[in-house]
Design an enzyme around this catalytic site. Structure first.
Site, short mmCIF file in Angstrom:
data_model
loop_
_atom_site.label_atom_id
_atom_site.label_comp_id
_atom_site.label_asym_id
_atom_site.label_seq_id
_atom_site.Cartn_x
_atom_site.Cartn_y
_atom_site.Cartn_z
N VAL A 1 0.89 -1.16 0.00
CA VAL A 1 0.00 0.00 0.00
C VAL A 1 0.92 1.21 0.00
O VAL A 1 1.82 1.31 0.83
CB VAL A 1 -0.92 0.01 1.23
CG1 VAL A 1 -1.88 1.20 1.17
CG2 VAL A 1 -1.70 -1.30 1.34
N LYS B 1 -3.39 0.95 -3.37
CA LYS B 1 -3.21 -0.47 -3.07
C LYS B 1 -2.82 -1.16 -4.35
O LYS B 1 -3.52 -1.01 -5.35
CB LYS B 1 -4.50 -1.08 -2.54
CG LYS B 1 -4.76 -0.81 -1.09
CD LYS B 1 -5.92 -1.67 -0.63
CE LYS B 1 -6.16 -1.50 0.84
NZ LYS B 1 -7.21 -2.38 1.32
N ASP C 1 -16.09 -7.83 9.58
CA ASP C 1 -14.74 -7.75 10.13
C ASP C 1 -14.49 -6.36 10.67
O ASP C 1 -13.45 -5.75 10.41
CB ASP C 1 -13.72 -8.12 9.05
CG ASP C 1 -12.35 -8.38 9.66
OD1 ASP C 1 -11.35 -8.38 8.91
OD2 ASP C 1 -12.26 -8.56 10.89
#
Ligand code: AMP
Length: 903
Positions: free
Chosen positions: A612, A630, A723
């Site tokens: 990244v 990214k 998540d």
């Protein structure tokens, strides 16, 4: 010195010629021989020696310096040659002594001071011992010898010499003094031995003891305990040294029970006193409720009505049985009864209190009582309970029981006359609901009704309806109803559910009814109608095509989706999977960026698919902005490319200040890139750890509010994150938090192992709600659970949830209702919110709307954040949430406002 003069007991008459051999060998007669007291001046003792004179020794009476008369044996033949003059004692009995001491006092003339011929003059004499043969003991010399002058001045230069003899082997011996030409006056001869005298020590008597013959030898002597005493542990012993001293005492005697030691003797205990143990120091007063009517008591006897058991210590008061238990209460749960009581008012003076339960069933129609059968279970047991509660299980339903609770203690068995003290408790078990009927059935709801139990055990307060999808009974839902009917909603279409109903009265819960199976309707027709409605509404109102299929959606998400349809204008999330060609999905939601618009400046992190980086993005006609880039590492597979871009397809659908914004993708050149807004402070967990303790509570709550707002947007969109964790929140330079990382959900959805593994990693157990772990029930409510964990992370500045506990331990602890404790200095209101997010029953958790609403309220009213939690506290989940109500109004307002806005 413990000296005994052995020659003391020899009398004149017993003396005879001592030794024929001696006489023969010396050829001199012992004549005249007499007994002489040589010295009477030795304080306290009469010292005597009995000497025979052979040749030239003379017995002479004199006076000392003070003109006191003394007797001496003298010899002074210094002028003559070959002197051999003997003086010897008669037979001296040793009386068992093996070592004796000879003390000589004498004066001796200085040869040099003699006028004229001193040639034969000697200044020593010999001392000789004879047992069976003659042995010279020593040559005795004078320390000081006298002269003519001394005689004139009447100065007596007396010498004292002591010699010890031993080991002696015979019963007696002779001593002899041999003069070879000296001028001697023997003033006294004392023969003695040493012994350890009679002694009383530690209540033991030790007799007169003669020491051993060897120097430093110790003779062990066992003592005898004095009257009314006994040896304690072992017989007392002492050791007699050669010096006549008692050494090394071992053991001792103590007075026997009933006696005490006073001034080295054992005295009897008085009336009212006792002494039971050898170890106790003296007689003690009898303990309460006991008496000793005679002297010498070893125990006290209990007063009437009071008792003692063998194991009670002697100084313990006499005791009696306890009174009955008090305040007995019962709580019925189905066919179990929990009985609880308080300790009796009167414990009888004992601590070993126990409780027994007598269970009797009340027979119908006044037929009396019958003992409960062996099927009834008592937990932990029926008798000898040490706690003040018991669970009685497996009773018959709707039956009256009478329980007698009895308190007993260690002396209850002895107190036969003492009437038993009970408290009785009458309990009726609840009756079960017998039949549950199905009413109107929808695709996601079933109407139920049931009849009140015939004879409810008191007023029915409410009913509990327990249900679960058939064959999924590892988890169930419980809802409550005040009436005998209820519409159960939120069910899956075409699914069979199991229902059970039970009543709760003031006495507790009744048994659940037997299981009833009902099925929901298939959803085809309604679904199609609703889909149509949604598509049309979406198309018309947002001007945007919503070409997606929900075939692969989680039913919960579906439900949320249709829920959204009720508020046209709120966009919904579209699963990129809906698109046959994933590339199409990407370009549907993400703008293609020409790689020339981007310059990579530096690496800022490592992502799952590659580095990244960050750098400026210059789009034509727009001002330059800093972006995160990214990258997809080289050598990727087609699947990896799809998975990588799949995140962009999701992110591209969102547009919210608290969701990371997708600027676009680079797919037409390599490396493939996803371009998002740049977040200066990186991920929230590292940022918090780096800035531990640096923020005000309001700043922290502000961050939480941002995250909640982003999550509210996602849940409104029908997107379940799965998540949500501080590591997946990014923070910009203005402390604005944005939800990121949309990479996990699909994998969890498709992978049968997804409860535990994901793309080689593990499901984020610590952040995940129990139902999602247990059976993959991922919903916005499970995101709320995760949000609670994020709150905890934020308030503890990036602490790891559940610290070093293993995942398995976390699962177990959470299942057992344990929850994370409040972080240090965490406002109570925030901790309450966390706890609500961690409600086991997911429907009891707050919705993100409500969370945002509450946080706004707290921010507006900072004093509400002043009260901090006690961090040592461990909370258990509880139902109901206080703030739900507060927020409903705001919610309604927000929903309608949003709807209007969208419109
Ligand atoms: P990810 O693959 O999203 O987990 O990203 C890996 C790491 O790169 C993160 O933990 C951040 O430290 C960093 N990162 C990712 N996206 C950004 C962003 N938009 N702005 C700043 N840092 C980022």
């Amino acid at each position: 010195m413990n000296a005994l003069i052995i020659s003391d007991n020899i009398t004149k008459n017993t003396i005879g010629f001592a030794d024929r051999d001696l006489r023969a060998s010396l050829l001199h007669t012992c004549t005249p021989f007499k007994i002489f007291v040589l010295d009477k001046n030795d304080r306290g003792n009469t010292n005597k020696a009995i000497l025979c004179v052979y040749l030239h020794w003379e017995e002479i009476g004199e006076v000392d310096e003070d003109y006191a008369p003394i007797h001496t044996y003298q010899v002074c033949r210094v002028m003559e040659q070959n002197q051999n003059n003997w003086l010897y004692t008669n037979w001296i009995l040793t009386e068992g002594a093996q070592r004796v001491y000879i003390e000589l006092k004498f004066t001796l003339r200085d040869c040099n001071s003699l006028p004229g011929g001193v040639g034969t003059c000697k200044e020593t004499f010999n001392m000789v011992l004879k047992e069976n043969r003659y042995i010279k003991v020593d040559t005795i010399a004078a320390d000081e010898s006298f002269t003519e002058l001394d005689l004139g001045d009447r100065v007596m230069k007396l010498n004292t010499e002591v010699r010890d003899l031993g080991p002696l082997t015979h019963k007696g011996f002779y001593l002899a003094f041999q003069d070879l030409g000296a001028c001697i006056a023997l003033v006294s001869v004392r023969v003695f031995y040493k012994r350890c005298p009679f002694l009383v020590k530690s209540l033991a008597e030790f007799p007169d003891t003669i020491p051993g013959s060897e120097a430093s030898q110790l003779v062990e002597v066992v003592g005898h305990c004095v009257n009314n005493s006994l040896p304690l542990y072992e017989p007392p012993r002492m050791h007699c040294s050669t010096e006549g001293e008692w050494l090394v005492p071992i053991g001792k005697c103590v007075c026997k029970p009933g006696y005490e030691e006073i001034s080295g003797a054992c005295q009897v205990c008085k009336v009212g006193f006792y002494r039971s143990l050898l170890e106790s120091p003296g007689c003690s007063k009898c303990p309460p409720h006991s008496v000793a009517r005679q002297t010498g008591a070893t125990v006290c006897t209990c007063e009437d009505g009071y008792y003692k058991i063998e194991s009670d210590p002697s100084n313990m008061a006499c005791t009696r049985p306890p009174s009955a238990p008090r305040n007995a209460i019962s709580n019925v749960n189905e066919t179990s009864v929990f009985l609880e009581w308080s300790i009796p008012l009167e414990t009888g003076g004992r601590k070993d209190i126990r409780y027994n339960i007598l269970c009797r069933q009340v027979l119908p129609e006044g037929r009396g009582l019958d003992e409960c059968g062996p099927n009834v279970r008592f937990l932990p047991r029926r008798v000898a309970l040490s706690n003040t509660s018991v669970m009685v299980a497996d009773l018959q339903s709707h039956t009256n029981y009478s329980f007698l609770l009895e308190a007993v203690n260690g002396v209850s068995e002895l107190a036969k006359d003492h009437p038993k003290q009970y408290v009785s408790l009458n309990v009726t078990t609840n009756q079960a609901v017998s039949v549950v009927r199905k009413g109107h059935t929808g695709k996601s709801s079933i109407a139920l009704s049931w009849a009140e139990p015939d004879r409810p055990n008191g007023i029915i307060l409410e009913y509990e309806i327990k249900y679960f999808e058939k064959e999924q009974d590892s988890s169930y839902t419980i809802i409550k109803s005040k009436d005998t009917e209820m519409v159960v909603e939120g069910l899956k279409p075409s699914s069979v559910y199991i229902f059970q109903v039970r009543a709760r009265t003031s006495a507790g819960y009744g048994a659940f009814s037997r299981r009833f199976e009902f099925q929901t309707s298939p959803y085809l027709a309604i679904t199609l109608a609703l889909v149509l409605l949604a598509v049309v509404a979406g198309f018309l109102l947002s001007g945007r095509r919503c070409g997606y299929s929900k075939a692969k959606q989680d039913p919960e998400e579906e439900k949320m989706h249709f829920h959204n349809v009720k508020f046209p204008g709120v966009r919904t999330y579209i699963d990129p999977l809906t698109y046959e060609d994933p590339n199409q999905a990407v370009h549907e939601f993400a703008q293609e960026i020409d790689v020339s618009s981007i310059s990579i400046e530096r690496i800022i992190g490592a992502g799952e698919f590659g580095e990244v980086c960050c750098g400026p993005l210059r789009l034509p006609g727009k001002r330059e902005i800093q972006v995160a880039i990214k990258t997809l590492k080289v050598g990727y597979t087609e699947q990896q490319r799809r998975d990588f871009l799949w995140e962009a397809s999701i992110m591209g659908q969102f547009n919210h200040p608290n969701i990371i914004r997708l600027e676009g993708v680079v797919t037409k050149s390599k490396p493939v890139m996803i371009i998002t807004e740049y977040m200066e402070n990186g991920s929230l967990d590292t940022f918090l750890k780096k800035n531990d303790g640096q923020f005000t509570v309001i700043q922290l709550v502000g961050m939480l509010r941002g995250i909640a707002s982003g999550m509210r947007y996602l849940s409104d969109m029908g997107y379940v994150h799965r998540d949500l964790a501080a590591r997946n929140i990014l923070v910009n330079g203005n402390l604005v938090c944005k939800v990121s990382d949309f990479g996990l959900s699909r994998v969890l959805e498709d992978d049968p192992e997804a409860a535990y593994t994901t793309r080689g990693g593990k499901i984020p157990i610590r952040w995940t709600a129990p139902e999602a772990i247990a059976y993959r029930k991922f919903t916005s409510a499970s995101d709320v659970w995760s949000y609670g964990i994020v709150m905890w992370e934020v308030m503890s500045y990036g602490e790891r949830p559940y610290w070093e506990m293993s995942n398995q331990d976390v699962i177990k602890a959470v299942e057992e209702s344990y929850r994370l404790p409040g972080p240090m200095d965490c406002p109570e209101a925030l901790y309450h919110l966390m706890m609500d997010c961690w409600q086991h029953e997911r429907t009891n958790r707050p919705k993100f709307d409500e969370i945002v609403c509450l946080l706004d309220k707290l921010i507006r009213n900072p004093s509400s954040l002043k009260k901090l939690v006690n961090s040592s506290h461990r909370y258990e989940g509880k139902s109901g949430s206080a703030f739900t109500l507060i927020c409903i109004a705001v919610l309604l307002f927000r929903t309608s406002f949003q709807t209007k806005q969208q419109l």
